[in-house]
Design an enzyme around this catalytic site. Structure first.
Site, PDB file in Angstrom:
ATOM      1  N   ASP A  47      42.296  56.809  48.482  1.00  0.00           N
ATOM      2  CA  ASP A  47      42.665  55.941  49.251  1.00  0.00           C
ATOM      3  C   ASP A  47      43.863  55.578  49.325  1.00  0.00           C
ATOM      4  O   ASP A  47      44.519  54.979  48.296  1.00  0.00           O
ATOM      5  CB  ASP A  47      42.067  54.650  49.334  1.00  0.00           C
ATOM      6  N   LYS A  77      47.267  55.560  56.000  1.00  0.00           N
ATOM      7  CA  LYS A  77      47.533  54.314  56.876  1.00  0.00           C
ATOM      8  C   LYS A  77      48.653  54.621  57.496  1.00  0.00           C
ATOM      9  O   LYS A  77      49.643  54.823  56.785  1.00  0.00           O
ATOM     10  CB  LYS A  77      46.995  53.072  56.148  1.00  0.00           C
ATOM     11  N   HIS A 110      47.149  49.909  59.334  1.00  0.00           N
ATOM     12  CA  HIS A 110      47.332  49.139  58.036  1.00  0.00           C
ATOM     13  C   HIS A 110      47.145  47.733  58.451  1.00  0.00           C
ATOM     14  O   HIS A 110      46.195  47.092  57.538  1.00  0.00           O
ATOM     15  CB  HIS A 110      48.434  49.616  57.263  1.00  0.00           C
TER      16      HIS A 110
HETATM   17  N1  LIG Z   1      44.446  47.934  53.302  1.00  0.00           N
HETATM   18  C1  LIG Z   1      45.391  47.208  52.591  1.00  0.00           C
HETATM   19  O1  LIG Z   1      45.998  46.417  53.168  1.00  0.00           O
HETATM   20  C2  LIG Z   1      45.066  47.299  51.062  1.00  0.00           C
HETATM   21  C3  LIG Z   1      45.648  46.118  50.323  1.00  0.00           C
HETATM   22  C4  LIG Z   1      45.387  46.199  49.077  1.00  0.00           C
HETATM   23  C5  LIG Z   1      45.065  47.293  48.328  1.00  0.00           C
HETATM   24  N2  LIG Z   1      44.383  48.157  49.140  1.00  0.00           N
HETATM   25  C6  LIG Z   1      43.517  49.540  48.650  1.00  0.00           C
HETATM   26  O2  LIG Z   1      42.688  49.251  47.825  1.00  0.00           O
HETATM   27  C7  LIG Z   1      42.879  49.733  46.349  1.00  0.00           C
HETATM   28  C8  LIG Z   1      42.261  48.552  45.227  1.00  0.00           C
HETATM   29  O3  LIG Z   1      43.026  47.446  45.435  1.00  0.00           O
HETATM   30  P1  LIG Z   1      43.882  46.705  44.387  1.00  0.00           P
HETATM   31  O4  LIG Z   1      44.677  47.763  43.951  1.00  0.00           O
HETATM   32  O5  LIG Z   1      44.697  45.527  45.257  1.00  0.00           O
HETATM   33  O6  LIG Z   1      42.938  46.028  43.166  1.00  0.00           O
HETATM   34  P2  LIG Z   1      41.799  46.162  42.475  1.00  0.00           P
HETATM   35  O7  LIG Z   1      41.175  47.389  42.790  1.00  0.00           O
HETATM   36  O8  LIG Z   1      41.065  44.911  42.663  1.00  0.00           O
HETATM   37  O9  LIG Z   1      42.336  45.904  41.035  1.00  0.00           O
HETATM   38  C9  LIG Z   1      43.409  46.689  40.556  1.00  0.00           C
HETATM   39  C10 LIG Z   1      43.829  46.215  38.991  1.00  0.00           C
HETATM   40  O10 LIG Z   1      42.797  45.995  38.342  1.00  0.00           O
HETATM   41  C11 LIG Z   1      42.755  46.821  36.979  1.00  0.00           C
HETATM   42  N3  LIG Z   1      41.821  47.309  36.673  1.00  0.00           N
HETATM   43  C12 LIG Z   1      40.993  48.517  37.322  1.00  0.00           C
HETATM   44  N4  LIG Z   1      39.924  48.938  36.648  1.00  0.00           N
HETATM   45  C13 LIG Z   1      39.697  47.638  35.752  1.00  0.00           C
HETATM   46  C14 LIG Z   1      38.484  47.563  34.762  1.00  0.00           C
HETATM   47  N5  LIG Z   1      37.662  48.307  34.785  1.00  0.00           N
HETATM   48  N6  LIG Z   1      38.737  46.552  34.016  1.00  0.00           N
HETATM   49  C15 LIG Z   1      39.957  45.555  33.898  1.00  0.00           C
HETATM   50  N7  LIG Z   1      40.964  45.983  34.837  1.00  0.00           N
HETATM   51  C16 LIG Z   1      40.956  47.019  35.448  1.00  0.00           C
HETATM   52  C17 LIG Z   1      44.076  47.997  37.516  1.00  0.00           C
HETATM   53  O11 LIG Z   1      45.067  48.124  36.499  1.00  0.00           O
HETATM   54  P3  LIG Z   1      45.001  49.627  35.623  1.00  0.00           P
HETATM   55  O12 LIG Z   1      45.470  50.383  36.718  1.00  0.00           O
HETATM   56  O13 LIG Z   1      46.301  49.420  34.462  1.00  0.00           O
HETATM   57  O14 LIG Z   1      43.605  49.852  35.138  1.00  0.00           O
HETATM   58  C18 LIG Z   1      44.650  47.032  38.451  1.00  0.00           C
HETATM   59  O15 LIG Z   1      45.622  46.157  37.635  1.00  0.00           O
HETATM   60  C19 LIG Z   1      44.272  49.770  46.566  1.00  0.00           C
HETATM   61  O16 LIG Z   1      44.877  50.741  45.252  1.00  0.00           O
HETATM   62  C20 LIG Z   1      44.461  50.460  47.868  1.00  0.00           C
HETATM   63  O17 LIG Z   1      44.100  51.580  47.923  1.00  0.00           O
HETATM   64  C21 LIG Z   1      44.597  48.219  50.424  1.00  0.00           C
END
Ligand SMILES: NC(=O)c1ccc[n+]([C@@H]2O[C@H](COP(=O)([O-])OP(=O)(O)OC[C@H]3O[C@@H](n4cnc5c(N)ncnc54)[C@H](OP(=O)(O)O)[C@@H]3O)[C@@H](O)[C@H]2O)c1
Length: 278
Positions: A47, A77, A110
């Site tokens: 993604d 997106k 998005h």
């Molecule tokens: N459509 C939208 O508006 C929108 C908005 C936000 C996000 N997204 C999408 O959703 C994806 C995921 O959301 P997100 O990046 O906001 O948050 P998330 O996946 O909830 O959390 C990511 C964070 O958690 C850490 N992490 C990952 N696995 C872990 C584990 N097993 N234990 C402890 N910490 C862990 C990562 O650090 P490390 O990298 O250091 O492991 C990073 O700091 C994004 O990358 C994006 O593709 C979309």
């Protein structure tokens, strides 16, 4: 290799229920290594988004992996500054160009912002891409029921997916119910609450101990058992592998119920009704 389940979208395209998010993975080596590690660990859904600035690295890792293109499900997106019909079509071409791919599996609007409400026009552009078979499925992100209602007034194609912030502290029941009624699959972003307080919550840590799993694995398993598509982000190789290692155990009904009752309607990202970034 991990056996990741698939979900069937309302246009019969199948999509892996679990994948890698790459927001904040740096363009170049960092995102390339993350995507490569994920593909080696069995991930088949990536993604990204134009605004993440890392489509080129995502595409390079996919090509370098040697895995046939049709085995990988790629989402990108359309950013908020590109909702005009012609601009949206051009933005799709630009994403493909950066990715070095000739189609996307899923293309999302998005955000339903800025507030000039151009997203129905952007949707017409996505419908055109879909009608021309240039993308396998189209959908939206950050849409609340009232945004979807407005879109559905003029839409010819029902969105396949709505990607929204969703985790145990923000369970989005109203939007999930609306999406279920319209056969729109819900995809959870920030599923780990960005490694926030949910991972320290005593309900989660207690269930983690009982299953000899990590808190992150318990939360991700909760998304899967709720039928949600889930895309945790990590650039750390061991956490990338940890996150996908959730298909060898089940949460009991009682455990699911305990997590279901953690909802606090607590966002960490922007609220689509007040977000005004371009
Ligand atoms: N459509 C939208 O508006 C929108 C908005 C936000 C996000 N997204 C999408 O959703 C994806 C995921 O959301 P997100 O990046 O906001 O948050 P998330 O996946 O909830 O959390 C990511 C964070 O958690 C850490 N992490 C990952 N696995 C872990 C584990 N097993 N234990 C402890 N910490 C862990 C990562 O650090 P490390 O990298 O250091 O492991 C990073 O700091 C994004 O990358 C994006 O593709 C979309």
């Amino acid at each position: 290799m991990t056996d990741i389940p698939h979900v069937k979208l309302n246009n019969d395209v199948t999509m892996p229920q679990f994948g890698l998010g790459v927001w904040q993975a740096e363009e170049g080596g960092e995102v390339e290594r993350a995507v490569m590690t994920a593909l080696e660990a069995g991930y088949r859904l990536i993604d990204t988004a134009a605004i993440y600035g890392n489509e080129a690295g995502v595409g390079k890792a996919i090509r370098d992996s040697g895995i046939p293109r049709e085995e990988i499900f790629v989402t990108s997106k359309l950013w908020n500054d590109s909702h005009d019909y012609d601009t949206a079509l051009a933005a799709y071409d630009a994403s493909l160009e950066r990715l070095g791919l000739d189609y996307l599996d899923l293309y999302l609007i998005h955000w339903p912002v800025p507030a000039d409400n151009k997203y129905p026009e952007a949707w017409r552009a996505l419908e055109k891409l879909y009608a021309d078979k240039r993308v396998r499925a189209i959908g939206v992100s950050n849409f609340k029921p009232h945004h979807l209602e407005k879109l559905l007034q003029t839409a010819e194609v029902i969105p396949t997916v709505n990607q929204i912030e969703l985790h145990p502290k923000l369970q989005q029941r109203e939007t999930r119910d609306f999406c279920a009624q319209h056969e729109i699959k819900v995809e959870s972003y920030s599923p780990l609450m960005r490694a926030g307080e949910v991972l320290q919550d005593p309900v989660i840590t207690e269930i983690a101990e009982a299953h000899h799993k990590t808190p992150a694995q318990i939360v991700l398993r909760w998304h899967i058992q709720n039928g949600l598509i889930v895309i945790p982000k990590s650039t750390n190789p061991s956490r990338i592998r940890e996150n996908v290692d959730i298909f060898d155990f089940h949460l009991t009904d009682a455990e699911m119920e305990r997590i279901n009752s953690m909802d606090e309607d607590k966002r960490i990202g922007s609220d689509p009704d007040t977000a005004n970034f371009k």
